[in-house]
Design an enzyme around this catalytic site. Structure first.
Site, PDB file in Angstrom:
ATOM      1  N   CYS A 212     -15.111  -7.148  42.332  1.00 50.19           N
ATOM      2  CA  CYS A 212     -15.396  -6.845  40.936  1.00 50.19           C
ATOM      3  C   CYS A 212     -14.972  -8.050  40.103  1.00 50.19           C
ATOM      4  O   CYS A 212     -14.791  -9.144  40.652  1.00 50.19           O
ATOM      5  CB  CYS A 212     -14.691  -5.559  40.488  1.00 50.19           C
ATOM      6  SG  CYS A 212     -12.887  -5.625  40.504  1.00 50.19           S
TER       7      CYS A 212
ATOM      8  N   THR B 228     -12.106  -8.863  38.431  1.00 47.29           N
ATOM      9  CA  THR B 228     -10.765  -9.385  38.757  1.00 47.29           C
ATOM     10  C   THR B 228     -10.285  -8.982  40.141  1.00 47.29           C
ATOM     11  O   THR B 228      -9.293  -9.528  40.632  1.00 47.29           O
ATOM     12  CB  THR B 228      -9.725  -8.871  37.743  1.00 47.29           C
ATOM     13  OG1 THR B 228      -9.654  -7.436  37.846  1.00 47.29           O
ATOM     14  CG2 THR B 228     -10.100  -9.274  36.326  1.00 47.29           C
TER      15      THR B 228
ATOM     16  N   HIS C  98       1.831  -8.654  56.991  1.00 47.25           N
ATOM     17  CA  HIS C  98       2.965  -7.825  56.587  1.00 47.25           C
ATOM     18  C   HIS C  98       2.581  -6.418  56.147  1.00 47.25           C
ATOM     19  O   HIS C  98       3.361  -5.480  56.321  1.00 47.25           O
ATOM     20  CB  HIS C  98       3.726  -8.504  55.451  1.00 47.25           C
ATOM     21  CG  HIS C  98       4.440  -9.744  55.870  1.00 47.25           C
ATOM     22  ND1 HIS C  98       5.237 -10.471  55.011  1.00 47.25           N
ATOM     23  CD2 HIS C  98       4.481 -10.400  57.059  1.00 47.25           C
ATOM     24  CE1 HIS C  98       5.738 -11.519  55.652  1.00 47.25           C
ATOM     25  NE2 HIS C  98       5.282 -11.495  56.885  1.00 47.25           N
TER      26      HIS C  98
ATOM     27  N   HIS D 219       7.757  -4.600  60.048  1.00 52.89           N
ATOM     28  CA  HIS D 219       6.791  -4.130  59.053  1.00 52.89           C
ATOM     29  C   HIS D 219       6.238  -2.745  59.392  1.00 52.89           C
ATOM     30  O   HIS D 219       5.699  -2.063  58.524  1.00 52.89           O
ATOM     31  CB  HIS D 219       5.646  -5.141  58.923  1.00 52.89           C
ATOM     32  CG  HIS D 219       6.115  -6.526  58.618  1.00 52.89           C
ATOM     33  ND1 HIS D 219       6.701  -6.857  57.423  1.00 52.89           N
ATOM     34  CD2 HIS D 219       6.110  -7.659  59.374  1.00 52.89           C
ATOM     35  CE1 HIS D 219       7.026  -8.146  57.435  1.00 52.89           C
ATOM     36  NE2 HIS D 219       6.686  -8.647  58.609  1.00 52.89           N
TER      37      HIS D 219
ATOM     38  N   ASP E 166     -19.282  -4.097  42.073  1.00 53.30           N
ATOM     39  CA  ASP E 166     -19.926  -3.645  40.850  1.00 53.30           C
ATOM     40  C   ASP E 166     -20.829  -4.774  40.359  1.00 53.30           C
ATOM     41  O   ASP E 166     -21.040  -5.776  41.062  1.00 53.30           O
ATOM     42  CB  ASP E 166     -18.894  -3.213  39.808  1.00 53.30           C
ATOM     43  CG  ASP E 166     -18.007  -4.364  39.340  1.00 53.30           C
ATOM     44  OD1 ASP E 166     -18.184  -5.507  39.821  1.00 53.30           O
ATOM     45  OD2 ASP E 166     -17.128  -4.124  38.481  1.00 53.30           O
TER      46      ASP E 166
END
Length: 365
Positions: free
Chosen positions: A67, A69, A100, A135, A8
């Site tokens: 973005c 955060t 993982h 996993h 963004d």
């Protein structure tokens, strides 16, 4: 490796630096999905969903989203089935998200990490492979849940679908209980099978017919003659058969007799009788417990040798080990289960499971 990258307005500058950091590297094809300016506000959701859909559809190997955060991009991208996005803030987390969690989309927060850290994260993430092993069963459960809520699975082959309907899960708890009496266990197994096949047959074709009601004539719908076959694996599969026949009583029934050698855990065939036109029918193979997968895989092979083509494996409970064996040998077969459990114990029983389904259905030991 084809990499899709988007941002963004808040992540635009860092996105451009990541593109410059990766451009020109041998073996990397980096494609920019926008936005194209930091000056005009845009919604991170639009970019995240666009990149997510392309990655999920196999148009690229992975994606990188930026973005402010990283959180908005992560949340939005993870709404797309088949996307496993991880917001990473250092190289250790980046490595673990790949090792993982098998993440296929990396998200970065331009306002919370500096440029050198971001490049270190990108390099580590792209260079790290999935560990597999223990996993796999965890990531398989995520995939199975996605497919249980996504109707598109009905048109895809080789899927694992877990039915999380409240009635199915409630009845599954009843048969897990070691104190459930034989009569209740047997009846509940049939009920679960009926509920599962009710959902599996949702897309059967219909045709318009004329019906005379007590009031007038009208148009109504009937099944369009789809040919179905039910094939229980003896003996435990018989416990599911009645529930399925209650829904589709005109289906033809075959039987496959296999037992598991208690020492080798390998399937041993002792009986196989299938409808003569099995090659023309959609086949529901019934096996309550998909444990090692050997018996189910062998049963599928027997059906295919006799001309069967479209086969669905219907189980109450499966172990990841069994799912892997069936799909290694028969990647075209859909597996429908009420629960994908944790693992097999040293005796080849599913944990937590419900014990030996055949013994509990028929009251034997």
């Amino acid at each position: 490796m084809k990499i899709l990258i988007g941002s963004d307005h808040a992540g635009y500058e860092l996105k451009q630096k990541v593109i410059a950091h990766l451009t020109g590297r041998e073996g990397l094809d980096v494609q920019d999905f926008g936005t194209d300016t930091a000056e005009v506000s845009c919604d991170y959701t639009d970019i995240a969903l666009q990149v997510g859909r392309s990655v999920a559809h196999g148009d690229a190997d992975c994606g990188i989203l930026v973005c402010g955060t990283g959180l908005g991009m992560e949340i939005a991208a993870n709404k797309v089935s088949g996307v496993y996005a991880a917001d990473c803030w250092n190289k250790e987390v980046a490595a673990l998200s790949r090792r993982h969690n098998n993440a296929n989309v990396l998200t970065l927060g331009a306002r919370v990490i500096d440029e050198p850290t971001a490049m270190e994260i990108v390099d580590t993430w792209l260079a790290t492979e999935f560990d597999g092993g223990r996993h796999v069963r965890r990531t398989q459960k995520i995939c199975a849940y996605e497919r249980s809520t996504n109707r598109a699975f009905m048109n895809d082959a080789g899927q694992v679908v877990v039915f999380d309907h409240p009635l199915v899960q409630h009845k599954l708890s009843i048969i897990r209980d070691k104190n459930t009496p034989v009569k209740t266990f047997r009846e509940t197994v049939a009920e679960i099978a009926s509920l599962m096949v009710y959902e599996i047959t949702r897309d059967l074709p219909l045709k318009m017919i004329d019906v005379e009601t007590p009031i007038t004539r009208t148009k109504a719908y009937a099944l369009a003659g789809k040919k179905l076959a039910i094939v229980p694996i003896l003996r435990a599969g018989l416990g599911m058969m009645e529930g399925v026949l209650n829904l589709i009583p005109n289906a033809k029934v075959g039987h496959i007799g296999l037992y598991r050698n208690p020492e080798t855990l390998q399937p041993v065939e002792y009986y196989c009788k299938l409808p003569g036109d099995i090659e023309e029918r959609d086949i529901f193979l019934l096996d309550p417990m998909l444990a090692t997968g050997g018996s189910s895989a062998e049963a599928i092979s027997l059906i295919k040798k006799r001309g069967g083509k479209k086969i669905s494996l219907v189980c109450l409970i499966a172990a990841p080990e069994g799912v892997s064996v069936v799909h290694e040998q028969h990647p075209d077969v859909n597996i429908f289960v009420a629960s994908l459990d944790s693992h097999l114990n040293e005796h080849g029983y599913i944990v937590p499971g419900l014990g030996d389904a055949g013994d509990r259905i028929f009251g034997t030991r």
